[in-house]
Enzyme design. Sequence first.
Site, short mmCIF file in Angstrom:
data_model
loop_
_atom_site.label_atom_id
_atom_site.label_comp_id
_atom_site.label_asym_id
_atom_site.label_seq_id
_atom_site.Cartn_x
_atom_site.Cartn_y
_atom_site.Cartn_z
N SER A 140 -73.83 -39.61 -58.16
CA SER A 140 -74.74 -38.90 -57.27
C SER A 140 -76.11 -38.76 -57.94
O SER A 140 -76.20 -38.43 -59.13
CB SER A 140 -74.21 -37.50 -56.96
OG SER A 140 -72.95 -37.57 -56.33
N SER A 141 -77.17 -38.99 -57.16
CA SER A 141 -78.55 -38.77 -57.62
C SER A 141 -78.86 -39.62 -58.86
O SER A 141 -78.80 -40.84 -58.78
CB SER A 141 -78.75 -37.27 -57.86
OG SER A 141 -80.10 -36.97 -58.05
#
Length: 297
Positions: A140-141
């Site tokens: 994520s991210s």
Amino acid sequence: MRLFFCLLALLGSMLATAAPTPGQFSQVTGSWGSNPTNTGFYIYVPKNLASKPGIIVAIHYCTGTAQAYYQSTPYAQLAEQYGFIVIYPSSPYSGTCWDVSSQAALTHNGGGDSNSIANMVTWTTSQYNADTSKVFVTGSSSGAMMTNVMAATYPELFNAAVVYSGVAAGCFYSASGQADAWNSTCAQGNVDATPQAWASIVKNMYPGYSGSRPRMQIYHGSIDTTLYPENYNETCKEWAGVFGYTYTAPQQVETNTPQSQYTTTIWGSNLHGIFATGVGHTVPVNGARDMQWFGFA
Ligand SMILES: *[C@@H]1O[C@H](CO)[C@@H](O)[C@H](O)[C@H]1NC(C)=O
Ligand SMILES: *[C@@H]1O[C@H](CO)[C@@H](O)[C@H](O)[C@H]1NC(C)=O
């Protein structure tokens, strides 16, 4: 004689690496392999370990840790269900973003974080006799940025990847060569390249490689103000270029799939994009869909 010392060294390194406890989030310490950036190596080996297990590398976001990602994602529970192992790398930098900006990180065996993570996969594969056709990466991210970088720099290791709100591999490139640099131009959606230009950026990360590449599933939210939604388009362009799909002519577009307000675009079996209208940073992990993309479910 030389072989003897090699065997001795190998035995020594095996002894120096504590065996993780099945069913517990554990740190792997000792000499599991070369770790050029001193990245933390955490692992979840399920109690219900398959005989030739798959591996999922699950990479945390900035300010996150391996432990936080272990706790906030469903992969460990899913590991008990499907018998795979989860590797949780932990960033060595203050602020705990990943280095996706230096030449070292953006090069196969270049000595960056990507190299350390690849070596975790290699160690886990040999230690647990893993099925090399079932090795996957997600994050994520900043971890999603690293997922794209892992897919670009170590295509031979991974069968498929899922990217939750990242940027294209190479988009965070630091012109001054800085490791762990933030690239506002990219983050704010001001890097715009053609599929062909992105494809050559990816191919230059592992020059001469001509083998298979991981299938890519790209999630992004339409109201992301950390990594602007243009990064969805650039990432899809990048992999469309790599796989030779025509970015502007996807095979299929399915609205309200896999849920209301999400649109799935299918360029081919190697590239699916999922644009989440009204979702910010980051798109929540969808464990059930990941299991389908990885072929466990
Ligand atoms: C940010 O990345 C782009 C490539 O995506 C690059 O052209 C630019 O120079 C980078 N910015 C900095 C400050 O390094
Ligand atoms: C980026 O992708 C989204 C979702 O498919 C689309 O709505 C938008 O028009 C695209 N933007 C550009 C500049 O192509």
